[in-house]
Write an enzyme that holds these catalytic residues in place. Sequence first.
Site, PDB file in Angstrom:
ATOM      1  N   ASN A   1      33.826  71.426  36.801  1.00  0.00           N
ATOM      2  CA  ASN A   1      33.749  71.300  38.386  1.00  0.00           C
ATOM      3  C   ASN A   1      34.989  71.218  38.904  1.00  0.00           C
ATOM      4  OD1 ASN A   1      32.742  70.576  40.917  1.00  0.00           O
ATOM      5  ND2 ASN A   1      32.201  68.510  40.372  1.00  0.00           N
TER       6      ASN A   1
ATOM      7  N   LYS B   1      35.579  70.782  42.162  1.00  0.00           N
ATOM      8  CA  LYS B   1      35.488  70.094  43.367  1.00  0.00           C
ATOM      9  C   LYS B   1      36.266  70.950  44.544  1.00  0.00           C
ATOM     10  CE  LYS B   1      34.751  65.594  40.926  1.00  0.00           C
ATOM     11  NZ  LYS B   1      34.819  64.544  40.851  1.00  0.00           N
TER      12      LYS B   1
ATOM     13  N   HIS C   1      25.286  65.929  42.822  1.00  0.00           N
ATOM     14  CA  HIS C   1      26.228  65.220  42.336  1.00  0.00           C
ATOM     15  C   HIS C   1      26.691  64.124  43.288  1.00  0.00           C
ATOM     16  CE1 HIS C   1      30.724  64.362  41.704  1.00  0.00           C
ATOM     17  NE2 HIS C   1      30.658  65.011  40.654  1.00  0.00           N
TER      18      HIS C   1
ATOM     19  N   GLU D   1      29.144  62.683  44.518  1.00  0.00           N
ATOM     20  CA  GLU D   1      29.877  62.581  45.735  1.00  0.00           C
ATOM     21  C   GLU D   1      29.072  63.345  46.935  1.00  0.00           C
ATOM     22  OE1 GLU D   1      33.849  63.190  43.245  1.00  0.00           O
ATOM     23  OE2 GLU D   1      32.901  65.114  44.237  1.00  0.00           O
TER      24      GLU D   1
ATOM     25  N   GLU E   1      26.325  61.050  35.188  1.00  0.00           N
ATOM     26  CA  GLU E   1      27.646  60.827  35.603  1.00  0.00           C
ATOM     27  C   GLU E   1      27.441  59.330  36.123  1.00  0.00           C
ATOM     28  OE1 GLU E   1      28.730  62.963  38.815  1.00  0.00           O
ATOM     29  OE2 GLU E   1      26.931  62.845  39.976  1.00  0.00           O
TER      30      GLU E   1
ATOM     31  N   GLY F   1      36.025  60.041  38.604  1.00  0.00           N
ATOM     32  CA  GLY F   1      36.981  60.007  39.433  1.00  0.00           C
ATOM     33  C   GLY F   1      37.990  58.701  39.286  1.00  0.00           C
TER      34      GLY F   1
ATOM     35  N   SER G   1      35.030  61.032  33.779  1.00  0.00           N
ATOM     36  CA  SER G   1      36.350  60.652  33.337  1.00  0.00           C
ATOM     37  C   SER G   1      36.355  61.041  31.685  1.00  0.00           C
ATOM     38  CB  SER G   1      37.058  59.392  33.335  1.00  0.00           C
ATOM     39  OG  SER G   1      37.114  58.878  34.877  1.00  0.00           O
TER      40      SER G   1
END
Length: 260
Positions: A11, A13, A103, A105, A175, A181, A220
């Site tokens: 991904n 992003k 996701h 985010e 996740e 991140g 990560s």
Amino acid sequence: MALRRPMVAGNWKMNGSAQLAQELFNKFATKLQNDSAEVVLCPPSIYLESVRQQLDANKEALNGCLVRMGAQNLSQHDFGAYTGEVSGQMLKDSGCRYVIIGHSERRRMYGETSDIVADKFAAAQKHGLTPILCVGESGPAREARRTFEVIAEELDIVIEKNGTMAFDNAIIAYEPLWAVGTGKSATPEQAQEVHAFIRKRLSEVSPFIGENIRILYGGSVTPSNAADLFAQPDVDGGLIGGVSLNSTEFLSLCSIAMSA
């Protein structure tokens, strides 16, 4: 035990470039050895065509290795006055096979509720795309020992709206929000515990789906921890963020998955 082919999904992003696509495929063409794992690239929509061109140009050099293309998001709507949105049909026409749904985010920054995520899941499948459904708990939820409760709620709304059999054509990515991140990662044991819970949850309504669905870990993942994570019995690869922008390190993850 089902033979689930590992997947490594990158991904990007809001990062990357046409040059990164070329760098990755230059390495794929010479370094990927077999089709024992599936590699998926999810660039920003503006670079889907660059990835597609590289796929076409390197088809023979890849020699059967499974490299696919995916998107990072889609609209729950088929068409209409939705400025800035991209429909499932548009992604399918662009050559995508997969699309990331829900996701953390998107949920956190753009207010995507579980209802919206469930609608996007349906939209993806309607247009022949395989959704990669993201689920996971926040740091406070984990500290409060609500990890399983949060994940069950995120899964259940998708099941309620789409039916259990919808997961026959889906991927799940766990996740943990506290690891996305941040440089932190769940331990292999923590990841396995949650993946086993997800598989058991789905097995309760469909043993076949529970056994066969691929569940990725996203949080990560690096070349230094991937082997231990991917070796867990219910971890079927990774949804990769930052490392997917480094062609050498991403290729290392692909190689680890192929030997898992």
